[in-house]
Design a protein around this motif. Sequence first.
Motif, PDB file in Angstrom:
ATOM      1  N   THR A 159      18.369  -4.679   4.235  1.00 53.25           N
ATOM      2  CA  THR A 159      16.372  -5.459   4.366  1.00 53.25           C
ATOM      3  C   THR A 159      15.145  -5.133   3.956  1.00 53.25           C
ATOM      4  N   ILE A 160      14.654  -5.752   3.413  1.00 53.03           N
ATOM      5  CA  ILE A 160      13.420  -5.294   2.391  1.00 53.03           C
ATOM      6  C   ILE A 160      12.387  -6.115   3.391  1.00 53.03           C
ATOM      7  N   SER A 161      11.346  -5.006   3.364  1.00 49.80           N
ATOM      8  CA  SER A 161      10.158  -4.504   3.936  1.00 49.80           C
ATOM      9  C   SER A 161       9.021  -4.410   2.830  1.00 49.80           C
ATOM     10  N   ARG A 162       7.385  -4.648   3.072  1.00 43.92           N
ATOM     11  CA  ARG A 162       6.708  -4.312   2.282  1.00 43.92           C
ATOM     12  C   ARG A 162       5.663  -4.521   3.198  1.00 43.92           C
ATOM     13  N   ASP A 163       4.039  -3.182   3.631  1.00 44.48           N
ATOM     14  CA  ASP A 163       3.050  -2.705   3.624  1.00 44.48           C
ATOM     15  C   ASP A 163       2.356  -3.197   2.700  1.00 44.48           C
ATOM     16  N   ASN A 164       1.135  -4.381   3.302  1.00 42.13           N
ATOM     17  CA  ASN A 164       0.805  -3.897   1.536  1.00 42.13           C
ATOM     18  C   ASN A 164      -0.940  -3.220   2.306  1.00 42.13           C
ATOM     19  N   THR A 165      -0.489  -2.865   2.973  1.00 42.22           N
ATOM     20  CA  THR A 165      -1.789  -1.592   3.296  1.00 42.22           C
ATOM     21  C   THR A 165      -1.034  -0.138   2.458  1.00 42.22           C
ATOM     22  N   LYS A 166      -0.276   0.177   2.521  1.00 42.06           N
ATOM     23  CA  LYS A 166       0.175   0.952   1.589  1.00 42.06           C
ATOM     24  C   LYS A 166       0.184   0.713   0.231  1.00 42.06           C
ATOM     25  N   ASN A 167       0.286  -0.940  -0.414  1.00 38.73           N
ATOM     26  CA  ASN A 167       1.080  -0.831  -1.273  1.00 38.73           C
ATOM     27  C   ASN A 167       2.585   0.052  -1.542  1.00 38.73           C
ATOM     28  N   THR A 168       3.632  -0.788  -0.335  1.00 36.16           N
ATOM     29  CA  THR A 168       4.680   0.218  -0.232  1.00 36.16           C
ATOM     30  C   THR A 168       5.606  -1.163  -0.591  1.00 36.16           C
ATOM     31  N   VAL A 169       6.491  -1.119  -1.183  1.00 39.15           N
ATOM     32  CA  VAL A 169       7.949  -1.822  -0.264  1.00 39.15           C
ATOM     33  C   VAL A 169       9.216  -0.813  -0.241  1.00 39.15           C
ATOM     34  N   TYR A 170      10.002  -1.558   0.430  1.00 38.95           N
ATOM     35  CA  TYR A 170      10.906  -0.831   0.881  1.00 38.95           C
ATOM     36  C   TYR A 170      12.645  -1.393   1.090  1.00 38.95           C
ATOM     37  N   LEU A 171      13.654  -0.880   1.012  1.00 39.80           N
ATOM     38  CA  LEU A 171      14.860  -0.697   1.113  1.00 39.80           C
ATOM     39  C   LEU A 171      15.295  -0.186   1.900  1.00 39.80           C
ATOM     40  N   GLN A 172      15.675  -0.837   3.643  1.00 36.42           N
ATOM     41  CA  GLN A 172      16.540  -0.384   3.864  1.00 36.42           C
ATOM     42  C   GLN A 172      17.641  -0.585   3.594  1.00 36.42           C
ATOM     43  N   CYS A 196       9.235   1.617  -2.412  1.00 41.28           N
ATOM     44  CA  CYS A 196       8.640   2.021  -4.124  1.00 41.28           C
ATOM     45  C   CYS A 196       6.975   1.861  -3.886  1.00 41.28           C
ATOM     46  N   ALA A 197       5.954   2.948  -3.794  1.00 40.25           N
ATOM     47  CA  ALA A 197       4.936   3.156  -3.902  1.00 40.25           C
ATOM     48  C   ALA A 197       4.319   1.987  -5.366  1.00 40.25           C
ATOM     49  N   ALA A 198       3.090   1.011  -5.539  1.00 44.15           N
ATOM     50  CA  ALA A 198       2.843  -0.075  -6.635  1.00 44.15           C
ATOM     51  C   ALA A 198       1.150   0.716  -6.373  1.00 44.15           C
ATOM     52  N   SER A 199       0.539   0.962  -7.344  1.00 40.61           N
ATOM     53  CA  SER A 199      -0.528   0.472  -8.230  1.00 40.61           C
ATOM     54  C   SER A 199      -1.015  -0.373  -8.375  1.00 40.61           C
ATOM     55  N   GLY A 200      -2.296  -0.914  -7.928  1.00 36.23           N
ATOM     56  CA  GLY A 200      -2.934  -1.610  -8.781  1.00 36.23           C
ATOM     57  C   GLY A 200      -3.928  -1.993  -7.064  1.00 36.23           C
ATOM     58  N   ARG A 201      -4.664  -3.585  -7.085  1.00 37.76           N
ATOM     59  CA  ARG A 201      -6.095  -3.647  -6.330  1.00 37.76           C
ATOM     60  C   ARG A 201      -5.283  -5.116  -5.427  1.00 37.76           C
ATOM     61  N   THR A 202      -4.549  -5.451  -6.634  1.00 34.68           N
ATOM     62  CA  THR A 202      -3.253  -6.712  -5.712  1.00 34.68           C
ATOM     63  C   THR A 202      -2.333  -6.309  -5.523  1.00 34.68           C
ATOM     64  N   PHE A 203      -1.628  -5.811  -4.653  1.00 40.39           N
ATOM     65  CA  PHE A 203      -0.291  -5.745  -3.915  1.00 40.39           C
ATOM     66  C   PHE A 203       0.389  -6.381  -3.155  1.00 40.39           C
ATOM     67  N   SER A 204      -0.699  -6.793  -2.107  1.00 38.20           N
ATOM     68  CA  SER A 204      -0.649  -8.004  -1.291  1.00 38.20           C
ATOM     69  C   SER A 204       0.309  -9.467  -2.605  1.00 38.20           C
ATOM     70  N   ARG A 205      -0.577  -9.681  -3.642  1.00 34.08           N
ATOM     71  CA  ARG A 205       0.252 -11.009  -4.322  1.00 34.08           C
ATOM     72  C   ARG A 205       1.089 -10.658  -5.534  1.00 34.08           C
ATOM     73  N   TYR A 206       2.036  -9.616  -5.224  1.00 36.26           N
ATOM     74  CA  TYR A 206       2.627  -9.666  -6.354  1.00 36.26           C
ATOM     75  C   TYR A 206       4.683  -9.701  -5.355  1.00 36.26           C
ATOM     76  N   ILE A 207       5.280 -10.818  -5.893  1.00 39.97           N
ATOM     77  CA  ILE A 207       6.123 -10.348  -6.103  1.00 39.97           C
ATOM     78  C   ILE A 207       6.978  -9.606  -5.981  1.00 39.97           C
ATOM     79  N   MET A 208       8.005  -8.815  -5.054  1.00 35.93           N
ATOM     80  CA  MET A 208       8.478  -7.498  -5.106  1.00 35.93           C
ATOM     81  C   MET A 208       9.768  -7.640  -4.815  1.00 35.93           C
ATOM     82  N   GLY A 209      11.017  -7.155  -5.776  1.00 29.41           N
ATOM     83  CA  GLY A 209      12.407  -7.004  -5.781  1.00 29.41           C
ATOM     84  C   GLY A 209      12.580  -5.705  -6.211  1.00 29.41           C
TER      85      GLY A 209
END
Length: 125
Positions: free
Chosen positions: A69-82, A22-35
């Motif tokens: 497994t949920i994970s995120r990469d804040n440098t890519k504004n992306t959250v993953y679900l393995q 899941c790719a997200a827009s926005g400059r503050t992705f690192s401050r989003y709870i992702m689900g």
Amino acid sequence: QVQLVESGGGLVQAGGSLRVSCAASGRTFSRYIMGWFRQAPGKEREFVAAIGWSGGTTEYADFAKDRFTISRDNTKNTVYLQMNSLKPEDTAVYYCAAKTGTYYLTMVDSEYDSWGQGTQVTVPS
């Protein structure tokens, strides 16, 4: 609002693995709870997993704890679900969601502010 775009869904045989993104827009992705949530045909949407700002805190539905497994990469504004050891009952549309303004994880879908369009995951029986 945050724009969210899921990808990576598809058809996978039972016992197989799949990773949705899941790719997200926005400059503050690192401050989003992702689900991640999912909705199977004829069923209500249900919580799958959530992850905190830095990825250090996670929460899972019981069915997901040993396989997903949920994970995120804040440098890519992306959250993953393995997803591993997939079962036919995992067949659903998988949605990512973002919650802003807090660092507390939540499993309640109504508490999320933004949603993606969903990606279909199909595990044939």
